[in-house]
Scaffold this motif. Structure first.
Motif, PDB file in Angstrom:
ATOM      1  N   ASN A 123      26.954  41.210  31.184  1.00 56.51           N
ATOM      2  CA  ASN A 123      27.543  42.268  30.360  1.00 56.51           C
ATOM      3  C   ASN A 123      28.245  41.620  29.174  1.00 56.51           C
ATOM      4  O   ASN A 123      29.146  40.799  29.332  1.00 56.51           O
ATOM      5  CB  ASN A 123      28.535  43.092  31.194  1.00 56.51           C
ATOM      6  N   LYS A 124      27.855  42.009  27.947  1.00 52.14           N
ATOM      7  CA  LYS A 124      28.294  41.291  26.761  1.00 52.14           C
ATOM      8  C   LYS A 124      29.755  41.542  26.400  1.00 52.14           C
ATOM      9  O   LYS A 124      30.375  40.721  25.726  1.00 52.14           O
ATOM     10  CB  LYS A 124      27.404  41.662  25.574  1.00 52.14           C
ATOM     11  N   ASN A 125      30.307  42.705  26.796  1.00 45.05           N
ATOM     12  CA  ASN A 125      31.681  42.997  26.367  1.00 45.05           C
ATOM     13  C   ASN A 125      32.692  42.952  27.518  1.00 45.05           C
ATOM     14  O   ASN A 125      33.865  43.251  27.326  1.00 45.05           O
ATOM     15  CB  ASN A 125      31.754  44.364  25.685  1.00 45.05           C
ATOM     16  N   ILE A 126      32.267  42.591  28.733  1.00 43.09           N
ATOM     17  CA  ILE A 126      33.181  42.505  29.876  1.00 43.09           C
ATOM     18  C   ILE A 126      33.209  41.054  30.360  1.00 43.09           C
ATOM     19  O   ILE A 126      32.167  40.459  30.635  1.00 43.09           O
ATOM     20  CB  ILE A 126      32.759  43.444  31.014  1.00 43.09           C
ATOM     21  N   PHE A 127      34.425  40.489  30.456  1.00 42.36           N
ATOM     22  CA  PHE A 127      34.603  39.097  30.856  1.00 42.36           C
ATOM     23  C   PHE A 127      35.524  39.027  32.072  1.00 42.36           C
ATOM     24  O   PHE A 127      36.557  39.713  32.120  1.00 42.36           O
ATOM     25  CB  PHE A 127      35.213  38.290  29.706  1.00 42.36           C
ATOM     26  N   THR A 128      35.158  38.212  33.058  1.00 41.68           N
ATOM     27  CA  THR A 128      35.979  38.034  34.252  1.00 41.68           C
ATOM     28  C   THR A 128      36.269  36.554  34.449  1.00 41.68           C
ATOM     29  O   THR A 128      35.413  35.703  34.216  1.00 41.68           O
ATOM     30  CB  THR A 128      35.282  38.594  35.501  1.00 41.68           C
ATOM     31  N   THR A 129      37.507  36.265  34.882  1.00 37.07           N
ATOM     32  CA  THR A 129      37.897  34.877  35.177  1.00 37.07           C
ATOM     33  C   THR A 129      38.742  34.859  36.442  1.00 37.07           C
ATOM     34  O   THR A 129      39.346  35.871  36.823  1.00 37.07           O
ATOM     35  CB  THR A 129      38.720  34.276  34.017  1.00 37.07           C
ATOM     36  N   PHE A 130      38.768  33.686  37.085  1.00 33.63           N
ATOM     37  CA  PHE A 130      39.645  33.480  38.244  1.00 33.63           C
ATOM     38  C   PHE A 130      40.177  32.052  38.151  1.00 33.63           C
ATOM     39  O   PHE A 130      39.444  31.088  38.352  1.00 33.63           O
ATOM     40  CB  PHE A 130      38.891  33.704  39.554  1.00 33.63           C
ATOM     41  N   LYS A 131      41.472  31.932  37.812  1.00 31.07           N
ATOM     42  CA  LYS A 131      42.076  30.627  37.602  1.00 31.07           C
ATOM     43  C   LYS A 131      43.509  30.655  38.111  1.00 31.07           C
ATOM     44  O   LYS A 131      44.269  31.585  37.816  1.00 31.07           O
ATOM     45  CB  LYS A 131      42.044  30.270  36.110  1.00 31.07           C
ATOM     46  N   ASN A 132      43.890  29.615  38.850  1.00 28.84           N
ATOM     47  CA  ASN A 132      45.244  29.512  39.405  1.00 28.84           C
ATOM     48  C   ASN A 132      45.617  30.761  40.189  1.00 28.84           C
ATOM     49  O   ASN A 132      46.727  31.308  40.059  1.00 28.84           O
ATOM     50  CB  ASN A 132      46.270  29.257  38.290  1.00 28.84           C
ATOM     51  N   ASN A 133      44.651  31.248  40.993  1.00 26.40           N
ATOM     52  CA  ASN A 133      44.829  32.435  41.839  1.00 26.40           C
ATOM     53  C   ASN A 133      45.142  33.694  41.046  1.00 26.40           C
ATOM     54  O   ASN A 133      45.713  34.652  41.575  1.00 26.40           O
ATOM     55  CB  ASN A 133      45.933  32.200  42.882  1.00 26.40           C
ATOM     56  N   LEU A 134      44.785  33.722  39.753  1.00 26.14           N
ATOM     57  CA  LEU A 134      44.958  34.903  38.915  1.00 26.14           C
ATOM     58  C   LEU A 134      43.567  35.417  38.530  1.00 26.14           C
ATOM     59  O   LEU A 134      42.814  34.740  37.831  1.00 26.14           O
ATOM     60  CB  LEU A 134      45.769  34.589  37.658  1.00 26.14           C
ATOM     61  N   ALA A 135      43.225  36.618  39.010  1.00 26.17           N
ATOM     62  CA  ALA A 135      41.939  37.234  38.689  1.00 26.17           C
ATOM     63  C   ALA A 135      42.126  38.164  37.493  1.00 26.17           C
ATOM     64  O   ALA A 135      43.027  39.002  37.483  1.00 26.17           O
ATOM     65  CB  ALA A 135      41.408  38.029  39.888  1.00 26.17           C
ATOM     66  N   THR A 136      41.261  38.009  36.484  1.00 23.12           N
ATOM     67  CA  THR A 136      41.404  38.764  35.235  1.00 23.12           C
ATOM     68  C   THR A 136      40.071  39.385  34.839  1.00 23.12           C
ATOM     69  O   THR A 136      39.022  38.755  34.958  1.00 23.12           O
ATOM     70  CB  THR A 136      41.882  37.844  34.084  1.00 23.12           C
ATOM     71  N   LEU A 137      40.138  40.638  34.387  1.00 17.80           N
ATOM     72  CA  LEU A 137      38.993  41.325  33.802  1.00 17.80           C
ATOM     73  C   LEU A 137      39.396  41.821  32.416  1.00 17.80           C
ATOM     74  O   LEU A 137      40.447  42.451  32.262  1.00 17.80           O
ATOM     75  CB  LEU A 137      38.535  42.505  34.664  1.00 17.80           C
ATOM     76  N   GLU A 138      38.573  41.494  31.394  1.00 17.30           N
ATOM     77  CA  GLU A 138      38.832  41.931  30.024  1.00 17.30           C
ATOM     78  C   GLU A 138      37.620  42.682  29.487  1.00 17.30           C
ATOM     79  O   GLU A 138      36.482  42.246  29.684  1.00 17.30           O
ATOM     80  CB  GLU A 138      39.121  40.744  29.101  1.00 17.30           C
ATOM     81  N   ILE A 139      37.886  43.830  28.839  1.00 17.51           N
ATOM     82  CA  ILE A 139      36.832  44.593  28.169  1.00 17.51           C
ATOM     83  C   ILE A 139      37.138  44.550  26.672  1.00 17.51           C
ATOM     84  O   ILE A 139      38.125  45.137  26.214  1.00 17.51           O
ATOM     85  CB  ILE A 139      36.769  46.040  28.662  1.00 17.51           C
ATOM     86  N   LYS A 140      36.325  43.815  25.938  1.00 13.53           N
ATOM     87  CA  LYS A 140      36.512  43.709  24.493  1.00 13.53           C
ATOM     88  C   LYS A 140      35.934  44.948  23.805  1.00 13.53           C
ATOM     89  O   LYS A 140      34.901  45.481  24.214  1.00 13.53           O
ATOM     90  CB  LYS A 140      35.804  42.457  23.952  1.00 13.53           C
ATOM     91  N   ASP A 141      36.599  45.383  22.716  1.00 15.51           N
ATOM     92  CA  ASP A 141      36.117  46.509  21.917  1.00 15.51           C
ATOM     93  C   ASP A 141      35.738  47.679  22.834  1.00 15.51           C
ATOM     94  O   ASP A 141      34.630  48.221  22.780  1.00 15.51           O
ATOM     95  CB  ASP A 141      34.915  46.071  21.075  1.00 15.51           C
TER      96      ASP A 141
END
Length: 776
Positions: free
Chosen positions: A579-597
């Motif tokens: 998915n080009k506008n949705i980014f997910t990361t998991f670092k230092n036990n912090l899960a993050t989801l970002e939806i650009k634009d």
């Protein structure tokens, strides 16, 4: 301890040979007085009607017997329980119809939950009442049987106050003797109608006989010190407005150059802020002050000691509202708002026991200026969590308490207002030759469960079985597969859970071969369970509201034995890395989801599911992306279906060009469209009529406005148009419609059609190779 009436059970009906009995249970202290109504008319004892009440411990069994029942006895019956602490109502609809429309959706005929009352304001009069109904009723007011039309003097008010509950009012301006009459309000929907009347009489000694409640002080009085003044503050709740007096010792306080006495109502509520201000306080002003509030239903007093020697700047705590309760995904959340000018110490209690944040409770405080928003979340609410909960707010100038009682039955009733919610990942095991899948779901009523395999419903055979059992707020769904095959039974299963309020679904991937290997290894080796901690959330996801084009961010903090595996879902669809506008990361036990634009179409429920070898857990939150357009119109275009999985819409046939029309209409309607993902879709149409109407475009029942995603190209002269959907994605697939809106703001014609978006093609050779690897 005194407490207001509360109906413990809903009214039920028992029909014997020659009589019908309506009964329910109510509690309250002191024992409440009881009154029965049919519609808005009081039910009286007669040869046909017998009313009874029987004390049973702390409960009172209330009943109404109707002898020789006929069709004329049908209608809405209600019982009102009243004591000095308040009142409660319970309703039931007695319907003798022999036929039911099987296609009719669930609903409730209009029922007035309170008699109309009269409220006087400056320059105008309000006739008020409360109603329950589903769907939303149409409202008509009458004056001596003459229908009233909205005008400069008469204003009809209707607002929704909760799930299927409404506040109704008729506002009369410049009231005069000619307004004396019997006023009637009629409420009607597809399930029935109901009426309520009130007489407006200005004669001396007349009474509107309205319901009410005695004054109750909602918190302890507090003291606020100004530059050269002292303010004594308290809050009282009552109906109607109270008469208030302040006393210093036994002496009545009168307004003067030094003493100011104020009373202010909080909006349209029954809560009043009372204050006594002392200008230029002196040592002789120290002592005990008392505030007295009374109305026709009773009176109450609040005392406060003023010690000038120890007084410092600031004010004690004041609770601005009663605690509110919501139920979300099996958790119960209590919220209360407190105000204080000095820092507060806040403590929660269950009964007499102090509550701290732990695996059962989450406590949160948000401070905005002098206001404290305090929440207590009871995780995974169970029968043992019933009880009296209290929050205590305290500083050097005083303290206040807010208390609420919570029962499992109340939370189950509250859960009935929500659609089912999946609260955890499924548990999959192999037992006694069967695969056993267990899934917990929160639902106020017993849901129905349908299982799909590879997007096809499972056949009804002895091989498959499904059971649903209630466990407190949740229901446990147990799905069994007998004598499973490693190939034929492996794949994605989808569990669709439905109730009268909606549905939820859960995707369950199943690899029978791996499951059998694990089960066999445990049986042979007797290996002990793995050591470590299952994943748990230190910080759960929180709801996010942003504007169209902004970035939406969801974050959750985790703990647990690594490695932790995080998967993100929108509703039940997993979010993949392509998915080009949705980014997910998991670092230092912090899960993050970002939806650009982010666009409006990105709004919805997002779920984070986390697992390791010891266990799994999940959290969810909503993202709301607001467009620049006005509020979406909550109407469903004709030809659509409200519930169930996606189906093709019922497309209305084009109207004959020769038939008479009341406004503009389509002479060329939009057609179904199929396009590859990312390729612009152009929807064209032509219109006939005297003028070009307003064009409204819908996806389902959600109106779509022009924006970055959708472009409108309307040719007024040619009476034609094209709506373009730019870079469509799979999420854009569904039912669409266009409405033509006349100058009178009515729909003169509409067109319904489907849009299908083709996703990326899957290489069949890769699929074939994957299946070979699973069976080798």
């Amino acid at each position: 301890m005194n407490k207001p009436p509360r109906f413990v059970t809903k009214p039920t009906i028992k029909h014997a040979a020659d009589k019908l009995t309506i009964s329910c249970e109510v509690e309250g202290k002191p024992t409440p007085s009881l009154q029965w109504f049919k519609g808005t008319e009081v039910v009286k004892e007669s040869e046909k009607i017998h009313m009874f009440s029987t004390r049973r411990g702390l409960m009172t069994v209330v009943g109404l017997e109707i002898r020789n029942v006929t069709q004329a006895d049908g209608g809405t019956y209600s019982v009102k329980a009243t004591n000095v602490m308040g009142e409660a109502n319970a309703n039931i609809n007695l319907n003798f119809s022999t036929k039911q429309d099987q296609n009719q959706k669930p609903g409730v005929a209009p029922t007035f939950t309170s008699k109309p009352t009269i409220k006087q304001q400056v320059g105008k009069l309000l006739l008020e009442c409360n109603l329950s109904a589903a769907p939303e009723p149409s409202i008509t007011w009458f004056k001596d049987d003459a229908r009233l039309v909205a005008s400069d003097r008469f204003n009809v008010i209707m607002s929704q106050t909760g799930s299927n509950t409404y506040y109704l009012a008729l506002e009369i301006s410049n009231v005069g003797a000619a307004d004396q009459a019997v006023y009637k309000v009629n409420a009607r929907n597809s399930f029935g109608e109901s009426n309520a009347s009130i007489k407006l009489n200005f004669a001396p000694g007349s009474s509107d006989q309205r319901n009410g409640k005695a004054p109750t002080f909602t918190s302890k009085p507090s003291i606020v010190q100004g530059d050269n003044s002292l303010k004594l503050l308290c809050q009282v709740e009552c109906l109607p407005e109270p008469q208030t007096q302040w006393y210093f010792g036994s002496a009545l306080c009168h307004p003067s150059n030094r003493i100011l006495i104020n009373r202010e109502r909080q909006g349209n509520s029954d809560v009043y802020n009372l204050s006594l201000i002392i200008q230029g306080p002196q040592a002789s002003d120290g002592g005990t002050y008392r505030c007295n509030a009374k109305n026709e239903f009773g009176e109450s007093n609040a005392n406060i000691a003023l010690n000038l020697q120890g007084l410092k700047g600031g004010g004690g705590p004041t609770f601005l509202q009663k605690p509110s309760v919501i139920q979300r995904d099996g958790n119960v959340i209590i919220e209360v708002i407190c105000q204080a000018s000095n820092k507060l110490q806040l403590d929660w209690f269950k009964g007499d026991s102090v509550i701290k944040s732990d695996q059962k409770y989450q406590i949160k405080t948000v401070v905005t200026g002098d206001k404290y928003t305090v929440t207590l979340t009871i995780l995974n609410f169970r029968k043992g969590d019933e009880g009296i909960y209290k929050v205590r707010a305290k500083n050097e100038h005083g303290e206040g308490n807010a208390t609420i009682g919570i029962t499992l039955n109340e939370m189950i009733q509250l859960a009935k207002t929500y659609k089912p919610a999946v609260t955890s990942s499924p548990q999959i095991n192999f037992q006694n030759g069967c695969i056993v899948i267990k899934q917990y779901v929160v639902s106020g009523e017993k849901p129905t469960v349908n299982i799909f395999f590879n997007n096809k419903p499972l056949p009804r055979t002895p091989k498959y079985s499904t059971e649903v059992a209630q466990e407190d707020l949740a229901h446990l769904i147990t799905f069994r597969i007998k004598e499973p095959s490693t190939v034929a039974d492996s794949g994605p299963y989808r569990m669709v859970i439905k109730s009268s309020k909606g549905e939820a679904s859960q995707i369950i991937p199943l690899n029978v071969n791996e499951l059998l290997k694990k089960a066999g290894a445990k049986e042979k080796t007797g290996a002990p369970p793995k050591k470590g901690d299952a994943p748990a959330f230190i910080q759960t996801l929180a709801n996010v509201t942003i504007d169209d084009g902004s970035t939406a961010t969801l974050q959750a903090k985790l703990k647990g034995t690594p490695p932790l595996t995080c998967k993100w879902f929108k509703q039940d669809m997993e979010i993949k890395g392509d998915n080009k506008n949705i980014f997910t990361t998991f670092k230092n036990n912090l899960a993050t989801l970002e939806i650009k634009d982010a666009m409006v179409e990105d709004s919805g429920l997002y779920i984070l599911r986390v697992s390791n070898e010891i266990g799994n857990t999940q959290t969810s939150a909503n993202i709301l992306v607001k467009g620049s357009a006005r509020k979406l119109q909550d109407t469903l275009p004709p030809g659509y279906e409200n519930e169930g999985p996606k189906r093709k819409p019922k497309v209305t046939e084009p109207s004959s060009p020769t038939e008479e029309r009341d406004g503009p209409y389509f002479i060329k309607k939009p057609q179904n469209h199929t396009a590859p993902e990312g390729e612009t879709i152009n929807i064209s149409f032509e219109i006939s009529g005297e003028y070009m109407p307003e064009i409204r475009f819908f996806n389902g029942k959600r109106e779509i406005k022009p924006g970055n995603k959708t472009k409108f190209n309307i040719d007024t002269a040619a009476k034609s148009g094209t709506i373009s959907i730019l870079k469509p994605r799979l999420i854009d697939e569904g039912k669409y419609s266009i409405q033509l809106i006349t100058k009178e703001n009515t729909v003169s014609d509409d067109a319904n059609f489907n849009i299908f978006v083709k996703g990326k093609q899957i290489d069949k050779n890769i699929v074939r190779l994957s299946l070979c690897n699973q069976t080798s």
